[in-house]
Design a protein around this motif. Structure first.
Motif, PDB file in Angstrom:
ATOM      1  N   THR A 198       9.637  21.022  12.077  1.00 21.98           N
ATOM      2  CA  THR A 198       9.274  19.615  12.346  1.00 21.98           C
ATOM      3  C   THR A 198       7.865  19.314  11.845  1.00 21.98           C
ATOM      4  O   THR A 198       7.622  18.247  11.252  1.00 21.98           O
ATOM      5  N   TRP A 199       6.946  20.231  12.069  1.00 16.56           N
ATOM      6  CA  TRP A 199       5.566  20.030  11.624  1.00 16.56           C
ATOM      7  C   TRP A 199       5.490  19.940  10.104  1.00 16.56           C
ATOM      8  O   TRP A 199       4.809  19.064   9.553  1.00 16.56           O
ATOM      9  N   ARG A 200       6.234  20.832   9.417  1.00 17.24           N
ATOM     10  CA  ARG A 200       6.206  20.792   7.942  1.00 17.24           C
ATOM     11  C   ARG A 200       6.799  19.481   7.430  1.00 17.24           C
ATOM     12  O   ARG A 200       6.303  18.889   6.463  1.00 17.24           O
ATOM     13  N   LYS A 201       7.859  19.022   8.085  1.00 19.23           N
ATOM     14  CA  LYS A 201       8.507  17.775   7.657  1.00 19.23           C
ATOM     15  C   LYS A 201       7.567  16.580   7.842  1.00 19.23           C
ATOM     16  O   LYS A 201       7.433  15.729   6.966  1.00 19.23           O
ATOM     17  N   ASN A 202       6.902  16.543   8.984  1.00 19.17           N
ATOM     18  CA  ASN A 202       6.018  15.412   9.279  1.00 19.17           C
ATOM     19  C   ASN A 202       4.740  15.442   8.447  1.00 19.17           C
ATOM     20  O   ASN A 202       4.189  14.385   8.109  1.00 19.17           O
ATOM     21  N   SER A 203       4.256  16.642   8.133  1.00 20.63           N
ATOM     22  CA  SER A 203       3.020  16.746   7.365  1.00 20.63           C
ATOM     23  C   SER A 203       3.257  16.622   5.874  1.00 20.63           C
ATOM     24  O   SER A 203       2.328  16.393   5.093  1.00 20.63           O
ATOM     25  N   GLY A 204       4.510  16.784   5.449  1.00 16.58           N
ATOM     26  CA  GLY A 204       4.809  16.688   4.025  1.00 16.58           C
ATOM     27  C   GLY A 204       5.058  15.282   3.578  1.00 16.58           C
ATOM     28  O   GLY A 204       5.018  14.956   2.416  1.00 16.58           O
TER      29      GLY A 204
END
Length: 239
Positions: A233-239
């Protein structure tokens, strides 16, 4: 008032089996306790994080904790029980950091690696002005059976108003020390129980079922999934 966090980590976690103490078992590429430390040390609202180790602990130095060096204190004063480790840690922390009687102490389990920042902030926000303190907890959802002889059900317990206690549990320094001293050698399984024995009523702050305690081998796999989902989730939101 300042917030201080304390993690008792002097136990062996025998129910998981093996020779490695539970808090050091690998989880998502790190020792399990790393995940709790990462969250607590990463909170700008917490003045200091203290981990209480057994005096004979040889595993701690095998790992790299340098990322937390500015916020973390290691106290090698663990006792025979969790309550004893917490009390010893509180006394040692006070000497080291001049903790005041009214400062808040958050006691968190090393075996709860999935505590989320939002849960931590909710606990701090809801209890900052509370007269007693309290804990994260979730209402019991499952039907509860009381076991009897021969491995059979004796009866069904009512789950009305029942909550499953979690950590962190947050109380004023002096009151928590008083409660643990009065509890003495009794088998207190959490700090809230010691506070209740003083005739006080800790506040229940709704938590999250994902804040599970790793007790059995299957819990490790579940914690791994929870942490992996958060990373995704963090990678998706930060990407």
């Amino acid at each position: 008032m300042p917030f201080f966090a304390l993690i008792p980590a002097a136990g062996a976690g025998s129910r998981l089996g093996g020779e490695t103490p539970k808090q050091y078992l690998p989880l998502a590429g790190r020792p399990m306790i790393h995940h709790a430390l990462q969250l607590l040390c990463g909170s700008p609202r917490i003045a200091r994080v203290c981990v209480v180790l057994s005096p004979g602990d040889t595993e701690w130095e095998r790992h790299d904790w340098s990322a937390f060096s500015s916020r973390l204190a290691v106290l090698e004063c663990g006792g025979a029980t969790r309550a004893e480790s917490v009390l010893n840690g509180l006394r040692a922390a006070r000497q080291a950091f001049a903790i005041n009687d009214d400062d808040w102490i958050l006691v968190h389990d090393a075996a709860r690696p999935c505590l989320a920042a939002a849960q931590l902030d909710r606990l701090l926000d809801e209890l900052a002005d509370d007269a007693v303190g309290g804990l994260l907890a979730v209402p019991v959802a499952d039907t509860l059976k009381r076991g009897g002889s021969g491995g059979r059900v004796a009866h069904t317990e009512s789950r009305e108003d029942l909550w499953q206690a979690q950590t962190p549990q947050m109380f004023r320094y002096a009151r928590l020390v008083e409660a643990l001293c009065r509890a003495g050698g009794t088998a207190m399984t959490d700090d809230a129980g010691a506070i209740e024995a003083l005739g006080l009523h800790p506040r229940l702050v709704p938590g999250d079922p994902f804040n599970l305690k790793v007790t059995y081998p299957q819990d490790l796999a579940l914690a791994e999934l929870i942490l992996a989902g958060r990373r995704a989730t963090w990678r998706k939101n930060s990407g």
